[in-house]
Structure formats: C-alpha cells, structure tokens
Scaffold this motif. Structure first.
Motif, PDB file in Angstrom:
ATOM      1  N   ALA A 126      37.041  68.594  83.044  1.00  0.00           N
ATOM      2  CA  ALA A 126      37.832  68.019  81.968  1.00  0.00           C
ATOM      3  C   ALA A 126      37.028  68.034  80.672  1.00  0.00           C
ATOM      4  CB  ALA A 126      38.239  66.583  82.306  1.00  0.00           C
ATOM      5  N   ALA A 127      37.719  68.245  79.568  1.00  0.00           N
ATOM      6  CA  ALA A 127      37.059  68.224  78.271  1.00  0.00           C
ATOM      7  C   ALA A 127      36.703  66.789  77.902  1.00  0.00           C
ATOM      8  CB  ALA A 127      37.994  68.814  77.208  1.00  0.00           C
ATOM      9  N   PRO A 128      35.737  66.613  76.987  1.00  0.00           N
ATOM     10  CA  PRO A 128      35.350  65.267  76.580  1.00  0.00           C
ATOM     11  C   PRO A 128      36.531  64.535  75.966  1.00  0.00           C
ATOM     12  CG  PRO A 128      33.809  66.925  75.755  1.00  0.00           C
ATOM     13  CD  PRO A 128      34.969  67.643  76.310  1.00  0.00           C
ATOM     14  N   ALA A 129      36.606  63.234  76.244  1.00  0.00           N
ATOM     15  CA  ALA A 129      37.678  62.438  75.660  1.00  0.00           C
ATOM     16  C   ALA A 129      37.433  62.279  74.170  1.00  0.00           C
ATOM     17  CB  ALA A 129      37.732  61.074  76.350  1.00  0.00           C
ATOM     18  N   GLY A 130      38.535  62.176  73.413  1.00  0.00           N
ATOM     19  CA  GLY A 130      38.411  61.969  71.979  1.00  0.00           C
ATOM     20  C   GLY A 130      38.586  63.260  71.209  1.00  0.00           C
ATOM     21  N   PRO A 131      38.831  63.149  69.916  1.00  0.00           N
ATOM     22  CA  PRO A 131      39.035  64.336  69.083  1.00  0.00           C
ATOM     23  C   PRO A 131      37.729  65.080  68.842  1.00  0.00           C
ATOM     24  CG  PRO A 131      39.036  62.354  67.739  1.00  0.00           C
ATOM     25  CD  PRO A 131      38.958  61.891  69.149  1.00  0.00           C
ATOM     26  N   THR A 132      37.765  66.377  68.969  1.00  0.00           N
ATOM     27  CA  THR A 132      36.576  67.204  68.770  1.00  0.00           C
ATOM     28  C   THR A 132      36.888  68.333  67.803  1.00  0.00           C
ATOM     29  OG1 THR A 132      37.080  68.705  70.599  1.00  0.00           O
ATOM     30  CG2 THR A 132      35.818  66.715  71.135  1.00  0.00           C
ATOM     31  N   LEU A 133      35.851  68.797  67.138  1.00  0.00           N
ATOM     32  CA  LEU A 133      35.990  69.956  66.262  1.00  0.00           C
ATOM     33  C   LEU A 133      36.263  71.209  67.076  1.00  0.00           C
ATOM     34  CD1 LEU A 133      35.768  71.379  63.518  1.00  0.00           C
ATOM     35  CD2 LEU A 133      33.270  71.395  63.819  1.00  0.00           C
ATOM     36  N   ALA A 134      35.713  71.289  68.292  1.00  0.00           N
ATOM     37  CA  ALA A 134      35.931  72.474  69.132  1.00  0.00           C
ATOM     38  C   ALA A 134      37.413  72.668  69.411  1.00  0.00           C
ATOM     39  CB  ALA A 134      35.151  72.331  70.437  1.00  0.00           C
ATOM     40  N   ARG A 135      38.135  71.572  69.607  1.00  0.00           N
ATOM     41  CA  ARG A 135      39.569  71.695  69.869  1.00  0.00           C
ATOM     42  C   ARG A 135      40.287  72.335  68.682  1.00  0.00           C
ATOM     43  NH1 ARG A 135      43.985  66.952  69.228  1.00  0.00           N
ATOM     44  NH2 ARG A 135      45.777  68.100  70.049  1.00  0.00           N
ATOM     45  N   VAL A 136      39.939  71.932  67.475  1.00  0.00           N
ATOM     46  CA  VAL A 136      40.579  72.486  66.291  1.00  0.00           C
ATOM     47  C   VAL A 136      40.260  73.967  66.156  1.00  0.00           C
ATOM     48  CG1 VAL A 136      40.693  72.339  63.770  1.00  0.00           C
ATOM     49  CG2 VAL A 136      40.513  70.246  65.140  1.00  0.00           C
ATOM     50  N   ILE A 137      38.995  74.311  66.305  1.00  0.00           N
ATOM     51  CA  ILE A 137      38.600  75.710  66.147  1.00  0.00           C
ATOM     52  C   ILE A 137      39.269  76.585  67.199  1.00  0.00           C
ATOM     53  CG2 ILE A 137      36.632  77.290  66.223  1.00  0.00           C
ATOM     54  CD1 ILE A 137      34.900  75.071  65.097  1.00  0.00           C
ATOM     55  N   ASP A 138      39.255  76.129  68.447  1.00  0.00           N
ATOM     56  CA  ASP A 138      39.823  76.944  69.521  1.00  0.00           C
ATOM     57  C   ASP A 138      41.314  77.151  69.326  1.00  0.00           C
ATOM     58  OD1 ASP A 138      37.355  77.090  70.627  1.00  0.00           O
ATOM     59  OD2 ASP A 138      37.679  75.491  72.095  1.00  0.00           O
ATOM     60  N   ARG A 139      42.026  76.104  68.934  1.00  0.00           N
ATOM     61  CA  ARG A 139      43.474  76.244  68.796  1.00  0.00           C
ATOM     62  C   ARG A 139      43.825  77.200  67.659  1.00  0.00           C
ATOM     63  NH1 ARG A 139      48.188  73.418  70.442  1.00  0.00           N
ATOM     64  NH2 ARG A 139      49.811  74.986  70.111  1.00  0.00           N
ATOM     65  N   LEU A 140      43.138  77.073  66.514  1.00  0.00           N
ATOM     66  CA  LEU A 140      43.433  77.956  65.384  1.00  0.00           C
ATOM     67  C   LEU A 140      42.968  79.381  65.646  1.00  0.00           C
ATOM     68  CD1 LEU A 140      42.526  75.658  62.359  1.00  0.00           C
ATOM     69  CD2 LEU A 140      44.789  76.168  63.284  1.00  0.00           C
ATOM     70  N   ALA A 141      41.892  79.548  66.426  1.00  0.00           N
ATOM     71  CA  ALA A 141      41.384  80.896  66.684  1.00  0.00           C
ATOM     72  C   ALA A 141      42.175  81.599  67.778  1.00  0.00           C
ATOM     73  CB  ALA A 141      39.908  80.822  67.082  1.00  0.00           C
ATOM     74  N   ARG A 142      42.709  80.851  68.741  1.00  0.00           N
ATOM     75  CA  ARG A 142      43.388  81.482  69.878  1.00  0.00           C
ATOM     76  C   ARG A 142      44.867  81.713  69.639  1.00  0.00           C
ATOM     77  NH1 ARG A 142      44.021  78.475  73.887  1.00  0.00           N
ATOM     78  NH2 ARG A 142      43.283  76.494  73.056  1.00  0.00           N
ATOM     79  N   ASP A 143      45.477  80.862  68.824  1.00  0.00           N
ATOM     80  CA  ASP A 143      46.931  80.889  68.677  1.00  0.00           C
ATOM     81  C   ASP A 143      47.275  81.298  67.253  1.00  0.00           C
ATOM     82  OD1 ASP A 143      49.619  80.576  68.755  1.00  0.00           O
ATOM     83  OD2 ASP A 143      49.611  78.482  69.411  1.00  0.00           O
ATOM     84  N   ASP A 144      47.835  82.493  67.100  1.00  0.00           N
ATOM     85  CA  ASP A 144      48.203  82.957  65.762  1.00  0.00           C
ATOM     86  C   ASP A 144      49.266  82.073  65.122  1.00  0.00           C
ATOM     87  OD1 ASP A 144      46.465  85.042  65.903  1.00  0.00           O
ATOM     88  OD2 ASP A 144      47.932  86.443  66.718  1.00  0.00           O
ATOM     89  N   ARG A 145      50.099  81.464  65.942  1.00  0.00           N
ATOM     90  CA  ARG A 145      51.186  80.640  65.395  1.00  0.00           C
ATOM     91  C   ARG A 145      50.709  79.274  64.948  1.00  0.00           C
ATOM     92  NH1 ARG A 145      54.486  80.567  70.724  1.00  0.00           N
ATOM     93  NH2 ARG A 145      52.356  80.089  71.359  1.00  0.00           N
ATOM     94  N   ALA A 146      49.595  78.811  65.511  1.00  0.00           N
ATOM     95  CA  ALA A 146      49.165  77.437  65.250  1.00  0.00           C
ATOM     96  C   ALA A 146      48.879  77.204  63.778  1.00  0.00           C
ATOM     97  CB  ALA A 146      47.929  77.118  66.094  1.00  0.00           C
ATOM     98  N   GLY A 147      48.216  78.172  63.125  1.00  0.00           N
ATOM     99  CA  GLY A 147      47.871  77.987  61.716  1.00  0.00           C
ATOM    100  C   GLY A 147      49.099  77.780  60.845  1.00  0.00           C
ATOM    101  N   ASP A 148      50.124  78.615  61.076  1.00  0.00           N
ATOM    102  CA  ASP A 148      51.344  78.475  60.279  1.00  0.00           C
ATOM    103  C   ASP A 148      52.063  77.168  60.577  1.00  0.00           C
ATOM    104  OD1 ASP A 148      50.863  80.944  59.146  1.00  0.00           O
ATOM    105  OD2 ASP A 148      52.035  82.022  60.660  1.00  0.00           O
ATOM    106  N   LEU A 149      52.115  76.789  61.859  1.00  0.00           N
ATOM    107  CA  LEU A 149      52.796  75.548  62.211  1.00  0.00           C
ATOM    108  C   LEU A 149      52.084  74.333  61.633  1.00  0.00           C
ATOM    109  CD1 LEU A 149      53.728  76.232  65.956  1.00  0.00           C
ATOM    110  CD2 LEU A 149      55.288  76.092  64.009  1.00  0.00           C
ATOM    111  N   VAL A 150      50.768  74.313  61.774  1.00  0.00           N
ATOM    112  CA  VAL A 150      50.008  73.166  61.263  1.00  0.00           C
ATOM    113  C   VAL A 150      50.114  73.097  59.743  1.00  0.00           C
ATOM    114  CG1 VAL A 150      47.716  72.156  61.059  1.00  0.00           C
ATOM    115  CG2 VAL A 150      48.451  73.135  63.227  1.00  0.00           C
ATOM    116  N   ALA A 151      50.015  74.253  59.064  1.00  0.00           N
ATOM    117  CA  ALA A 151      50.109  74.257  57.603  1.00  0.00           C
ATOM    118  C   ALA A 151      51.463  73.734  57.143  1.00  0.00           C
ATOM    119  CB  ALA A 151      49.873  75.676  57.076  1.00  0.00           C
ATOM    120  N   ALA A 152      52.531  74.172  57.814  1.00  0.00           N
ATOM    121  CA  ALA A 152      53.866  73.712  57.427  1.00  0.00           C
ATOM    122  C   ALA A 152      54.022  72.216  57.653  1.00  0.00           C
ATOM    123  CB  ALA A 152      54.921  74.495  58.205  1.00  0.00           C
TER     124      ALA A 152
END
Length: 581
Positions: free
Chosen positions: A424-450
C-alpha cells in the motif's frame, strides 16, 4: 441652447404673425401654431431635464487618502513655499493616491463638501494629489522638483473661463455615468436620453477641451522651469523606476496576499525594498539606491506608518476589490510575517485544492509510473515501479503505449499510488501521486486544469457576491474616500492588475505549490519573499528560481523527468506525505 430654444422661437413668430395680421387667421396656421407650441414645450422640458441632471450629477473623485495639515505640516510647508516661488495660489489640500502619478483635482462641487457660497466655491484652489510611492522612494529635493509643474497648474485653475469650462466637462462626464446606471423604464428612459445628449456634447467639445488642457500644461511647465529644473530631470528618471518597482510589488507580492484575504500593510515601505533590489539586479538602475542616505520625502509626514497603512488598504480596494475595512477575512500582514502567513499558507491551500480535485477525478487503470526521485532513500521495504512508457518527440506517449496503458487491470482508488508488489502507498497526500497521475494519464492534465479554473472562478464569484452583500457606501470609512457618481456601484476593482488565469496557468501554479510544500516538509526548505517576484522557495537560505521549467514540462508535455531530476538535486522526497493545513 440654440437647439432647445429654436421651436419656442418659431412658435413666438407664428403667434406674433397671427396677432399682427401678417398670417391669415384660421385654417392651417392655427394648427401649425399649436403643433409648434406643443413641440416647443416638449423640447424645453427635455432641455430642463438635461440641464438638471448635468448640474446635479456629482463628478467622480479620484480615490485618495486625505492628508490633513496637522498630520503633515512639513509637506504643506514645502508645497506652500513652492507655490510662493511660482507665484501661484497654493493648493487647498493634499491627498495621496496609491499610484505613480500626481495631479490637481477640483473638488469644488457642492456634493464634495460642506455648502459654500458660490463665489467662495469658484475661488477655492484645487487639491494636490500625490502618488504615495513617490513619498517613500524620492528624496525631499526630488519631490519638490517633481511637484513644481503640478503646483504651477493652480494658476490657470483659478482663471474663471478655464474653471467654468472644466466644470462643464466634468458635469457632462458625470451625467453620462448617471445615465449608464439608470435602471427601470420610468427612470431609465429619460436618463438614457440625457446620456445620449451628454455624449453628443462631449464629442462636440472634445477637441476644444484638449487644446485648452495642452495650453494649460504648457503654461505650467514654462512657469516651473525656474524652480529646480536640473533636479527635475533626475526626478523624472526616478518616476520611471518607481513605476516599475510599484508594478512588480503589486502584481507579484501584494496580489497573492490579496487573493488569500490578507493585505500587506506597508506597501509603500515595501516599494523601497523592491526598488533597491531592482537597482542591484538591473545595471540601468545602478547608483539609484545610493540616494537612500538622503532624507526621504516620507519624513515630511508625522505618522508615515499610519498613512502607509491607509494607502495600502486603498490600493487593495482599487486593484483587487477588497473590503473598505479590515475584518476577520481581510486582515493586514506585515513583511516579517509574509513568508509564513502568506507564502506557506498559499502553497498549502493550493496543494489541498489540487489533491481534492484529483480525488474527484475518475479512477485510472493506467500502470504505475517510473522510479520516483528520492525513492532509493526511503526507509522500509523497497517499492518497485514500472518504467515510464516511451514518449514521442513532442513529449507525449505514443499511441501504442497509450493503448497498452488502457489494457491494464485493477483501477486504482483515488488517492492511492499504484505499486507492482502489492504494498500500500503511504497514507496522506504526496507529491509522487501528483507527478504520477499527470505523467501517466494524458487526460488528467486537461481535466484538472478545467476543474481548477471552474473552482477558482466559483470562489471568486462567491467572494464578489459576499462583498456586494455588504453594500456600497458613498464614503470609505477606512481611507476617507469619496466615491462620486462616476464610479459604478459594484465596479471594484477599478484597475484589475492581471487578466483571469487560464486553467493551465492555474495547474502550473498548483503543482508548483505542491512541490514547494514537499520541499519544505522533506528537504528543509523554507518559504521566502522576493521583492520583485513574490513568493519564493529558499533552499539553504538561497532562492531557487529554476523550478518553473520542470513544472511546465510536466504540465504541458506530461514529461516528469526534468522535475524528478530537480527533486533529486534538491533532496526532496516526493513519496513522503506533506501537510496541507
């Protein structure tokens, strides 16, 4: 006037012709007489309406902080001595404005003060409005030289014809503003007619007014040439420098605080630090800071701190639309508290908003990203990550890899960092989660920006509605500002500093905030204040200004490698949870 009287004059001619027998009685002449008479009455009523609105409309005043003679006797003495040397009337009062400009303002309208006799109102000199940054940045001699041509303008202002022409122009302008705010058919229809007439008159006299004001300015400049002319050239150079520093201070330093409900209480004092820093960085400004050993013009004030506070609050009201008075959600902040109470809080609020929006995104079934910077130093079991899919030359993953991504199984729950060994990943918000989601998912950047754009816009609308619910007042209790009819209700800020930010800009700001939070919590960094660039990240006591490009690479291209390299160089551990409150 001629157009208004023309139908009445025609009616008089027709009635006189009938009475003297020059026009035949009866027939069409009777009809013509009564028709023209009705038209004359209607035109005269409309002319009376236009005249009444123009005469009663209150011209707008420039928002300013009034300075009494008791609070600045030395400043009043300097201005009076200057007026005596120029042989012109001294200004009737002095006020400060949070801007890099100075001018004379006529405030003789009956709505701008207690009732005065007509003759006394015409004879009263205008008010001298001085840009508050000038008092803190300029030296006393420079301020006197800068104000010489402005004070010289009190001479032409006392001329009856010039004063009457200016009153007429201001009345027309105020009438246009009144008509623009008219609501309802009963009130709106006649006032819109008045507005059209006022605009027509303004267009008709525009060229004449321009020529008059150019002549007044030329006469004032010529009169002022005998007073500190050589020093005025140096003072004009300081005006440009002050404007540059003031603009950077407002847009980079004050605006982030205003958006959080805090207003820096010593903006004018901060402009000295900003311009000193600009002098250090810019070779064109070298030597300007050496003047700081001379007496500053703010020494002419008895309580410069109180005046600076009032001017700072007015600046927040003009440029951001903040409340007129301090309150629980609108409190002052000093420069010493700025890094902790503004910078650090800003980063953590934006990081919390970013994670909240990531939680709301639909889960992704993409495989895990490549090795996270700093993971090798993590205590405990070693986590294994799949390598980042290959990218095209533009920085995006190739179509084949995106197709392979979507064939993976086991969608990750929001907030979890997918791992390949089942840990299991560490509990709590991490910078790794943000980087991985934006780097792995092309749609995430547009969705989050909107979604960031929509949420920030919603928060701004709610704040504007809350301020509007507090009501608008004719008098600002905090700064003694008289808002004339020329200022539309609810129209603050009058001078917004920046256009609305795009979704991509907001996403870059929020990712930067998350990186800074991680650096503070895991690498011993600290929030700081740069006088020209605003919030800054301090690592080992030095500002790191190289974070922008790696963040943009992640946000715009989905390429996380530059940011991971930066994190490794600084010593940030992105897999560690960060504090968001």
């Amino acid at each position: 006037m001629a157009a208004a009287l023309l139908p009445a004059a025609v009616a008089v001619v027709l009635f006189a012709g009938r009475a003297t027998g020059h026009l035949g009685a009866g027939g069409g002449w009777d009809t013509a007489c009564w028709a023209v008479s009705g038209l004359a009455v209607l035109v005269l009523l409309l002319a009376a309406l236009v005249t009444a609105v123009i005469a009663r409309a209150r011209p707008a005043l420039s928002p300013s902080v009034p300075i009494s003679e008791k609070s600045a006797p030395d400043l009043y003495r300097l201005v009076r001595d200057l007026a005596e040397r120029l042989e012109v009337p001294a200004p009737s009062a002095i006020a400060l404005t949070p801007d890099c400009d100075s001018w004379l303002e006529d405030r003789t309208h009956r709505a701008h003060g207690p009732p005065r006799p007509a003759e006394g109102r015409r004879a009263q000199a205008p008010v001298l409005v001085i840009g508050s940054p000038f008092l803190w940045w300029m030296r006393v001699a420079e301020l006197r030289a800068l104000l010489a041509p402005v004070v010289a303008g009190t001479g032409p202002s006392a001329h009856p014809d010039i004063a009457a022409a200016r009153r007429f122009i201001r009345g027309l302008d105020a009438a246009v503003a009144v008509s623009a705010r008219a609501a309802g058919p009963l009130r709106g229809l006649p006032l819109r007619f008045v507005g059209k007439v006022a605009r027509l008159l303004l267009r008709a006299c525009r060229d004449h007014a321009t020529i008059m004001e150019r002549g007044v300015a030329a006469a004032a400049s010529e009169r002022a040439q005998g007073v500190d002319y050589g020093l005025r050239i140096v003072a004009q150079e300081q005006v440009g420098l002050a404007y540059a520093g003031w603009d950077r201070l407002l847009t980079r330093v004050a605006l982030p605080a205003w958006r959080m409900g805090r207003w820096p209480s010593r903006l004018d004092a901060g402009v000295v630090s900003a311009l000193t820093e600009l002098s250090r960085r810019d070779r064109l400004a070298e030597g300007f800071a050496s003047r700081l050993g001379e007496r500053p013009a703010c020494d002419l004030l008895e309580e410069p701190g109180a005046i600076d506070r009032a001017a700072s609050l007015l600046a927040a009201r003009l440029f951001h639309g903040g409340p007129a008075e301090p309150g629980p959600d609108w409190s002052p902040v000093g420069w010493n508290q700025y890094p902790e109470e503004v910078v650090d809080r800003k980063w953590r609020l934006e990081a919390a908003r970013l994670h909240r929006i990531l939680d709301e995104l639909p889960p992704t079934d993409l495989p895990a990203a490549g090795p996270t910077a700093g993971a090798a130093t993590t205590a405990g079991p070693t986590r294994s990550y799949a390598r980042t899919p290959a990218r095209t030359a533009a920085g995006r993953r190739s179509p084949s890899h995106r197709a392979a991504d979507h064939t993976s199984t086991g969608p990750a729950a929001p907030g979890d960092l997918p791992v390949s060994n089942g840990l299991a990943a560490p509990a709590g918000p991490t910078l790794a989660r943000v980087i991985d989601r934006l780097a792995r998912d092309d749609r995430a950047g547009d969705l989050v920006a909107a979604r960031l754009g929509a949420e920030v816009a919603r928060e701004e609308r709610e704040e504007a509605a809350r301020q509007a619910a507090l009501g608008t007042f004719a008098q600002d209790a905090a700064a003694g500002v008289a808002w004339g009819d020329g200022l539309a209700e609810g129209g603050l800020p009058l001078f917004p500093l920046q256009p609305p930010r795009t979704g991509r800009e907001l996403l870059a700001d929020h990712v930067t905030a998350m990186v800074c939070c991680a650096a503070v919590d895991t690498a011993g960094a600290a929030p700081g204040l740069d006088w020209l660039d605003g919030p800054a990240l301090l690592v080992d006591g030095a500002r790191r200004a190289d974070l922008g490009l790696p963040v943009l690479s992640l946000v715009d291209d989905g390429d996380a490698e530059p940011l991971r390299g930066w994190l490794t160089m600084v010593g940030v551990r992105p897999e560690k949870p960060v504090r968001l409150v």
